[in-house]
Design an enzyme around this catalytic site. Structure first.
Site, PDB file in Angstrom:
ATOM      1  N   HIS A   1       3.342  -2.044  -0.332  1.00  0.00           N
ATOM      2  CA  HIS A   1       2.581  -0.988  -1.005  1.00  0.00           C
ATOM      3  C   HIS A   1       3.006   0.380  -0.471  1.00  0.00           C
ATOM      4  CE1 HIS A   1      -0.271  -0.044   2.356  1.00  0.00           C
ATOM      5  NE2 HIS A   1      -0.191  -1.342   2.624  1.00  0.00           N
TER       6      HIS A   1
ATOM      7  N   ASP B   1       0.943   3.190  -1.147  1.00  0.00           N
ATOM      8  CA  ASP B   1      -0.232   4.038  -0.941  1.00  0.00           C
ATOM      9  C   ASP B   1      -0.606   4.026   0.535  1.00  0.00           C
ATOM     10  OD1 ASP B   1      -0.935   1.264  -1.581  1.00  0.00           O
ATOM     11  OD2 ASP B   1      -3.018   1.891  -1.363  1.00  0.00           O
TER      12      ASP B   1
ATOM     13  N   GLU C   1      -3.314  -0.739  -2.827  1.00  0.00           N
ATOM     14  CA  GLU C   1      -3.541  -1.830  -1.874  1.00  0.00           C
ATOM     15  C   GLU C   1      -4.662  -1.481  -0.912  1.00  0.00           C
ATOM     16  OE1 GLU C   1      -3.233  -4.249   1.764  1.00  0.00           O
ATOM     17  OE2 GLU C   1      -3.073  -2.070   1.574  1.00  0.00           O
TER      18      GLU C   1
ATOM     19  N   GLU D   1       4.139  -5.945   5.528  1.00  0.00           N
ATOM     20  CA  GLU D   1       3.049  -5.355   6.313  1.00  0.00           C
ATOM     21  C   GLU D   1       3.429  -5.391   7.795  1.00  0.00           C
ATOM     22  OE1 GLU D   1       0.361  -3.836   5.492  1.00  0.00           O
ATOM     23  OE2 GLU D   1      -0.482  -4.614   3.632  1.00  0.00           O
TER      24      GLU D   1
END
Length: 438
Positions: free
Chosen positions: A112, A114, A179, A203
């Site tokens: 992601h 964001d 997310e 991540e």
């Protein structure tokens, strides 16, 4: 280490500065997600346009689209990732496919773009969106969570292309928005049809393979007291009040401590790959209306965790919701006022979780790749929530977490990632893609 693995490792080492520059470019986009999606600025779109240009230069066929939030919610209501009220105008997802020569297994690299708001400027020693390289670390919002991982997965593919390594399987590349506010961007990505034989979600895991993440429940406990003058002798609550909601809030907080102590020793709330048991974390407390008035209301926001083994028939945390609701009810039964005026529990979010079995073929291949990159092949749990449940469950793409940076740095002021972590992560992903897709 094989000759091709050494070739990859050497080429990644030589591209160290380019990896840092790619992440710096990404950090410079203030792609902040907002509770009200209509307040979002252009940072998310600008970041995706940058990535689209990089992908197309590598030969990817790309797809940039604004998801239809209301339509997705109507289609998936009650299912993982479906969050009411999320809209995406000017907030696109990006997907791309680099076709292989044929006959090989495909892989999806996903993340992601964001980021959460940086918070108070005085808490930062640098501008959050002006990346600064200092003492072997790149500083800036999103360096860890999780533009660092996005930079690594992009550079891994770019460097493989430069080496002329042919892949039989396709490489699917996706970057999503939203997310940090519930995961509807990933739902939109899977609904769009992006999937593969295996996936890596980058991540931050300190470059450890994490085939497991927590599910997360956000809830609001509302406690209604009776407001009144704070400095005068009160009448009994059962006649005219007041009843101090702050005192009732303390009782509720004590009760939450009790269930957390119980969960510490409950086998259902523990997992061998997780460092900590499931917890109910109090993240916000609001109470009171005036300095000289007893509080008439208190609100407690909780963040509760659950494991994949606890999921309900919809793949969500319904069983754990009911467990917490019962506990709140029991706390209220211990107080004569709350027995008659019980606290109310409103659920805000249910973000799902997943676990990829350790004997999954991709996990084994990825462990070999991490060893080739000089990293530990040991598996670990990802203590926070990530979106791996959506590609894994809905998209039939078994997806693990793996990315650079200390996850404890996520959402913190002065967020920073080690340059060596970025290099090592890029090596591991590049080797994994080569092994899996060839």
């Amino acid at each position: 280490m094989s000759s091709i693995e050494k070739q990859i490792a050497d080429h990644v080492d030589s591209a160290r500065d380019r990896i840092v520059q790619t992440l710096s470019d990404l950090v410079a986009f203030p792609s902040i997600v907002k509770s009200n999606p209509k307040d979002a600025g252009p940072g998310e779109r600008d970041c995706q346009l940058y990535l689209q240009k990089r992908l197309e230069a590598l030969g990817f066929e790309t797809d940039l689209w604004d998801p239809d939030g209301p339509a997705l919610y109507a289609k998936y209501e009650g299912r993982p990732g479906a969050n009411k009220g999320r809209t995406f105008e000017g907030r696109p997802n990006l997907g791309g496919t680099l076709k292989g020569t044929g006959g090989g297994r495909s892989i999806m690299l996903t993340g992601h773009i964001d980021v959460v708001p940086p918070g108070a400027a005085e808490h930062w020693s640098t501008d959050p969106f002006v990346p600064v390289l200092k003492d072997g670390f790149l500083h800036g919002r999103g360096t860890v969570d999780m533009k660092g991982g996005v930079a690594c997965m992009l550079m891994a593919v770019e460097l493989l292309k430069e080496l002329g390594i042919e892949l039989r399987g396709d490489v699917v590349f996706t970057t999503v928005v939203d997310e940090e506010i519930g995961g509807m961007g990933s739902l939109a990505m899977v609904d769009r049809g992006f999937r593969a034989d295996a996936g890596i979600m980058t991540e931050p895991t300190a470059n450890r393979i994490a085939p497991l993440c927590h599910g997360i429940l956000w809830g609001k406990i509302i406690i209604d007291g009776i407001g009144g003058h704070a400095e005068l002798t009160p009448n009994a609550w059962y006649t005219s009040g007041p009843v101090d909601a702050v005192q009732l809030c303390r009782q509720m907080l004590d009760g939450i401590d009790i269930i957390n102590r119980r969960w510490m020793f409950d086998p259902k709330k523990n997992h061998p790959l997780m460092d900590l048991p499931n917890q109910i974390i109090v993240t916000q407390v609001t109470a009171g209306e005036h300095p000289s008035s007893m509080a008439g209301r208190a609100e407690i926001i909780i963040d509760a965790q659950y494991l994949p083994s606890e999921k309900d028939e919809f793949g969500l945390g319904g069983h754990v919701k009911r467990e917490i609701e019962e506990h709140v009810h029991n706390i209220c039964q211990a107080d004569p006022y709350l027995r008659q005026h019980p606290a109310r529990l409103e659920w805000i979010l249910d973000a799902d979780c997943a676990e990829i079995p350790a004997d999954n073929p991709f996990v084994s291949v990825f462990q070999q790749a991490t060893e080739a990159a000089g990293l530990s092949p040991a598996l670990s749990g990802f203590g926070a929530h990530s979106d791996i449940g959506l590609p894994t469950g809905l998209g039939n793409t078994p997806t693990v977490n793996f990315g650079p940076g200390d996850p404890a740095q996520a959402h913190q002021p002065n967020e920073r990632v080690s340059v060596q972590d970025l290099v090592d992560c890029t090596k591991a992903i590049a080797v994994a893609v080569t092994k899996w897709c060839s």
